[in-house]
Design an enzyme around this catalytic site. Structure first.
Site, PDB file in Angstrom:
ATOM      1  N   ASN A 171      10.150  -0.812   3.083  1.00 18.43           N
ATOM      2  CA  ASN A 171       9.663   0.465   2.557  1.00 18.43           C
ATOM      3  C   ASN A 171       9.567   1.465   3.689  1.00 18.43           C
ATOM      4  O   ASN A 171       9.401   1.065   4.844  1.00 18.43           O
ATOM      5  CB  ASN A 171       8.250   0.289   2.007  1.00 18.43           C
ATOM      6  CG  ASN A 171       8.231  -0.232   0.604  1.00 18.43           C
ATOM      7  OD1 ASN A 171       9.195  -0.061  -0.145  1.00 18.43           O
ATOM      8  ND2 ASN A 171       7.151  -0.868   0.232  1.00 18.43           N
ATOM      9  N   ASP A 222       7.917  -4.329  -2.958  1.00 23.27           N
ATOM     10  CA  ASP A 222       7.623  -4.871  -4.289  1.00 23.27           C
ATOM     11  C   ASP A 222       8.437  -6.123  -4.608  1.00 23.27           C
ATOM     12  O   ASP A 222       8.052  -6.922  -5.437  1.00 23.27           O
ATOM     13  CB  ASP A 222       7.881  -3.797  -5.351  1.00 23.27           C
ATOM     14  CG  ASP A 222       6.861  -2.677  -5.213  1.00 23.27           C
ATOM     15  OD1 ASP A 222       5.662  -2.986  -5.164  1.00 23.27           O
ATOM     16  OD2 ASP A 222       7.262  -1.503  -5.100  1.00 23.27           O
ATOM     17  N   LYS A 240      24.371 -14.290   9.208  1.00 23.89           N
ATOM     18  CA  LYS A 240      24.730 -12.932   8.821  1.00 23.89           C
ATOM     19  C   LYS A 240      25.849 -12.985   7.775  1.00 23.89           C
ATOM     20  O   LYS A 240      26.872 -13.650   7.992  1.00 23.89           O
ATOM     21  CB  LYS A 240      25.206 -12.165  10.062  1.00 23.89           C
ATOM     22  CG  LYS A 240      25.476 -10.715   9.807  1.00 23.89           C
ATOM     23  CD  LYS A 240      25.827  -9.993  11.091  1.00 23.89           C
ATOM     24  CE  LYS A 240      26.240  -8.581  10.781  1.00 23.89           C
ATOM     25  NZ  LYS A 240      26.773  -7.890  11.952  1.00 23.89           N
ATOM     26  N   PRO A 263       4.048 -11.035  -4.399  1.00 24.73           N
ATOM     27  CA  PRO A 263       2.657 -11.077  -4.865  1.00 24.73           C
ATOM     28  C   PRO A 263       1.969  -9.758  -4.537  1.00 24.73           C
ATOM     29  O   PRO A 263       2.322  -9.103  -3.544  1.00 24.73           O
ATOM     30  CB  PRO A 263       2.040 -12.208  -4.022  1.00 24.73           C
ATOM     31  CG  PRO A 263       2.928 -12.323  -2.826  1.00 24.73           C
ATOM     32  CD  PRO A 263       4.300 -11.927  -3.269  1.00 24.73           C
ATOM     33  N   ASP A 264       1.023  -9.352  -5.369  1.00 24.42           N
ATOM     34  CA  ASP A 264       0.238  -8.161  -5.056  1.00 24.42           C
ATOM     35  C   ASP A 264      -0.971  -8.605  -4.233  1.00 24.42           C
ATOM     36  O   ASP A 264      -1.891  -9.252  -4.751  1.00 24.42           O
ATOM     37  CB  ASP A 264      -0.202  -7.443  -6.347  1.00 24.42           C
ATOM     38  CG  ASP A 264      -0.798  -6.077  -6.039  1.00 24.42           C
ATOM     39  OD1 ASP A 264      -1.661  -6.002  -5.142  1.00 24.42           O
ATOM     40  OD2 ASP A 264      -0.410  -5.087  -6.682  1.00 24.42           O
ATOM     41  N   ILE A 265      -0.948  -8.290  -2.956  1.00 21.22           N
ATOM     42  CA  ILE A 265      -1.967  -8.779  -2.017  1.00 21.22           C
ATOM     43  C   ILE A 265      -3.344  -8.233  -2.391  1.00 21.22           C
ATOM     44  O   ILE A 265      -4.336  -8.961  -2.460  1.00 21.22           O
ATOM     45  CB  ILE A 265      -1.587  -8.375  -0.576  1.00 21.22           C
ATOM     46  CG1 ILE A 265      -0.233  -8.981  -0.215  1.00 21.22           C
ATOM     47  CG2 ILE A 265      -2.661  -8.813   0.421  1.00 21.22           C
ATOM     48  CD1 ILE A 265       0.394  -8.456   1.059  1.00 21.22           C
ATOM     49  N   PHE A 269      -4.529   2.098  -1.353  1.00 25.76           N
ATOM     50  CA  PHE A 269      -3.817   3.339  -1.042  1.00 25.76           C
ATOM     51  C   PHE A 269      -2.702   3.506  -2.056  1.00 25.76           C
ATOM     52  O   PHE A 269      -2.147   2.513  -2.528  1.00 25.76           O
ATOM     53  CB  PHE A 269      -3.206   3.271   0.366  1.00 25.76           C
ATOM     54  CG  PHE A 269      -4.075   3.922   1.401  1.00 25.76           C
ATOM     55  CD1 PHE A 269      -5.218   3.293   1.857  1.00 25.76           C
ATOM     56  CD2 PHE A 269      -3.757   5.178   1.909  1.00 25.76           C
ATOM     57  CE1 PHE A 269      -6.036   3.886   2.796  1.00 25.76           C
ATOM     58  CE2 PHE A 269      -4.565   5.788   2.847  1.00 25.76           C
ATOM     59  CZ  PHE A 269      -5.708   5.142   3.297  1.00 25.76           C
ATOM     60  N   LYS A 273      -3.636   3.911 -11.255  1.00 25.14           N
ATOM     61  CA  LYS A 273      -3.537   2.758 -10.346  1.00 25.14           C
ATOM     62  C   LYS A 273      -4.911   2.221  -9.991  1.00 25.14           C
ATOM     63  O   LYS A 273      -5.137   1.016  -9.932  1.00 25.14           O
ATOM     64  CB  LYS A 273      -2.807   3.207  -9.069  1.00 25.14           C
ATOM     65  CG  LYS A 273      -2.269   2.077  -8.258  1.00 25.14           C
ATOM     66  CD  LYS A 273      -1.247   2.552  -7.251  1.00 25.14           C
ATOM     67  CE  LYS A 273       0.110   2.794  -7.872  1.00 25.14           C
ATOM     68  NZ  LYS A 273       1.123   3.224  -6.910  1.00 25.14           N
ATOM     69  N   LYS A 321      -5.947  -1.535 -10.865  1.00 25.91           N
ATOM     70  CA  LYS A 321      -6.247  -2.476  -9.774  1.00 25.91           C
ATOM     71  C   LYS A 321      -7.746  -2.762  -9.639  1.00 25.91           C
ATOM     72  O   LYS A 321      -8.151  -3.461  -8.723  1.00 25.91           O
ATOM     73  CB  LYS A 321      -5.677  -1.934  -8.458  1.00 25.91           C
ATOM     74  CG  LYS A 321      -4.159  -1.797  -8.473  1.00 25.91           C
ATOM     75  CD  LYS A 321      -3.524  -2.073  -7.122  1.00 25.91           C
ATOM     76  CE  LYS A 321      -2.007  -2.069  -7.243  1.00 25.91           C
ATOM     77  NZ  LYS A 321      -1.326  -2.710  -6.121  1.00 25.91           N
TER      78      LYS A 321
HETATM   79  O1  C5P Z   1       1.070  -0.654  -6.789  1.00 30.16           O
HETATM   80  P1  C5P Z   1       1.190   0.008  -5.495  1.00 30.16           P
HETATM   81  O2  C5P Z   1       2.122  -0.670  -4.547  1.00 30.16           O
HETATM   82  O3  C5P Z   1       1.463   1.459  -5.501  1.00 30.16           O
HETATM   83  O4  C5P Z   1      -0.308  -0.123  -4.898  1.00 30.16           O
HETATM   84  C1  C5P Z   1      -0.617   0.310  -3.655  1.00 30.16           C
HETATM   85  C2  C5P Z   1      -1.792  -0.446  -3.125  1.00 30.16           C
HETATM   86  O5  C5P Z   1      -1.665  -1.838  -3.377  1.00 30.16           O
HETATM   87  C3  C5P Z   1      -1.885  -0.343  -1.615  1.00 30.16           C
HETATM   88  O6  C5P Z   1      -3.229  -0.425  -1.276  1.00 30.16           O
HETATM   89  C4  C5P Z   1      -1.096  -1.551  -1.147  1.00 30.16           C
HETATM   90  O7  C5P Z   1      -1.465  -1.952   0.165  1.00 30.16           O
HETATM   91  C5  C5P Z   1      -1.440  -2.587  -2.178  1.00 30.16           C
HETATM   92  N1  C5P Z   1      -0.364  -3.546  -2.467  1.00 30.16           N
HETATM   93  C6  C5P Z   1      -0.496  -4.857  -2.087  1.00 30.16           C
HETATM   94  N2  C5P Z   1       0.490  -5.784  -2.378  1.00 30.16           N
HETATM   95  C7  C5P Z   1       1.582  -5.398  -3.048  1.00 30.16           C
HETATM   96  C8  C5P Z   1       1.747  -4.065  -3.451  1.00 30.16           C
HETATM   97  C9  C5P Z   1       0.755  -3.153  -3.131  1.00 30.16           C
HETATM   98  O8  C5P Z   1      -1.510  -5.210  -1.461  1.00 30.16           O
HETATM   99  N3  C5P Z   1       2.514  -6.286  -3.322  1.00 30.16           N
END
Ligand code: C5P
Length: 400
Positions: A210, A279, A289, A305-307, A323, A337, A341
């Site tokens: 990103n 994502d 390579k 995974p969404d941390i 954020f 969001k 969340k």
């Molecule tokens: O859903 P989005 O990516 O926009 O959400 C942003 C927030 O979620 C940020 O705080 C980001 O650090 C956290 N995040 C995360 N793991 C992910 C995607 C986003 O911790 N896979």
């Protein structure tokens, strides 16, 4: 900048090769609008000419106790009157020893003894001098006496050796000095921060990532440290120097970052997810390579995974802050969001600020949107930390 900018600083320079870096520090302090009076020891003048500092600060430099340019002949008292701090950078091993003993045999050591403002020192010396028990004893004594000790940093030294003893870099030192004056709103709190991008490998050299410089996350780490917190910074790949006082854990992929967060989150009071986590990751990345040819290459991507969501959903989660970087409709998407969340606080900005040192940030909480005026990321990070401290203080106790 913040309210610290008009402060009068006595910048003391002692004899060491790092004296050349003090020129940059003086320049940065002037740029911040500080009023800088330079005082040098005799040995410092062997490394850099006083004229250099006179040109940078617009003021004559003083070196001797018996200087008749001060009307009352008492430079050691005059210079610290009304000063916000005495900052000695570099501080040699000899000068630290002198300070620890309370000796006063030149202008700089005398004004350090005569001052009624904070004293900050940035040690710089060969690593063996730093490791010497005598220096350790002196530094411990200075800390007990309330002297702020910034650094030293580790790395390559002028003598060709490697280790602790390098003076902290001027930009970092300036941040340390400014940080000293910040209110200690998070004293004793443990703060875990994710920052930067993640990098998801396609093969041995390529990957998807990103756009994220990491500047905001590093600024938040700095602001949390300045507020007195114990900070762990889990960072994806960036080119930034982390604040020396933060514990740094490096991560590459989202999975690495998640593992590091899971390892550390148990100890945490406040979790701030600033990282721009990719994502998706590439299923079955190639170890070698991939050879380029004219064919279309199809990558299979699986969601990461969404941390942050993992942390929020822990049985006993820390206070969580997210954020959101949006390319449009910031207010609407950020609020959506925040609710999705389940966050008490979310900071949102438009993606245009990604690489910049400045941003336009809005804080979203249960009371609504709080736009911050456009400004440097460190200023926004400080406002965010103040807001977190306020909400953290009001949070319901466990079980309520
Ligand atoms: O859903 P989005 O990516 O926009 O959400 C942003 C927030 O979620 C940020 O705080 C980001 O650090 C956290 N995040 C995360 N793991 C992910 C995607 C986003 O911790 N896979």
């Amino acid at each position: 900048m913040s309210d610290t900018v008009k402060k009068r600083i006595v910048l003391g320079i002692t004899g060491g090769i790092a004296a050349y870096k003090a020129a940059e520090l003086a320049r940065l302090m002037m740029k911040r609008g500080m009023d800088v009076q330079v005082v040098m020891t005799d040995s410092a003048t062997r490394f850099v000419a006083p004229l250099t500092f006179q040109a940078l600060t617009g003021k004559p430099v003083f070196t001797g106790l018996w200087d008749d340019r001060i009307d009352n002949g008492m430079a050691h008292v005059e210079f610290t009157r009304g000063a916000a701090a005495v900052v000695v950078a570099p501080a040699s091993a000899d000068f630290l020893a002198k300070l620890a003993q309370g000796r006063a045999d030149d202008l700089l050591s005398t004004l350090c003894l005569a001052r009624d403002c904070p004293l900050m020192v940035a040690p710089a010396m060969n690593r063996q001098m730093w490791d010497n028990p005598a220096t350790k004893r002196n530094v411990a004594q200075l800390k007990r006496d309330g002297v702020a000790v910034f650094g030293p940093a580790s790395g390559e030294q002028a003598c060709g050796e490697e280790g602790f003893g390098r003076m902290v870099e001027p930009e970092e030192l300036l941040a340390d000095v400014e940080g000293y004056f910040q209110p200690k709103l998070l004293a004793g709190r443990k703060v875990l921060i994710t920052a930067g991008p993640t990098f998801e490998a396609i093969d041995a050299v390529r990957g998807i990532t990103n756009r994220s410089s990491g500047k905001m996350g590093y600024a938040v780490a700095r602001a949390a440290l300045d507020a007195g917190a114990e900070v762990t910074l889990i960072s994806g790949p960036t080119c930034l120097a982390p604040p020396a006082a933060a514990k740094l854990v490096k991560a590459v992929s989202a999975q690495d970052m998640l593992t590091a967060v899971n390892d550390l989150v148990g100890e945490t009071d406040i979790f701030i997810g600033v990282a721009a986590v990719a994502d998706y990751y590439v299923l079955n990345p190639s170890e070698q390579k991939i050879k380029k040819d004219a064919h279309i290459l199809t990558l299979e991507l699986a969601p990461n995974p969404d941390i942050l969501a993992n942390v929020v959903n822990l049985p006993n989660p820390p206070f969580c802050v997210g954020f959101a970087a949006e390319s449009e409709s910031l207010f609407e998407f950020a609020e959506i969001k925040r609710h999705r969340k389940k966050l008490p606080l979310l900071a949102g900005n438009l993606v245009e600020a990604i690489d910049s040192d400045e941003s336009e940030l809005t804080l979203f909480d249960d009371e609504g949107a709080h736009p911050l005026p456009r400004g440097p990321k460190i200023q926004h990070a400080r406002s965010l930390i103040a807001h977190i401290a306020k909400l953290y203080g009001r949070r319901p106790a466990a079980g309520e």
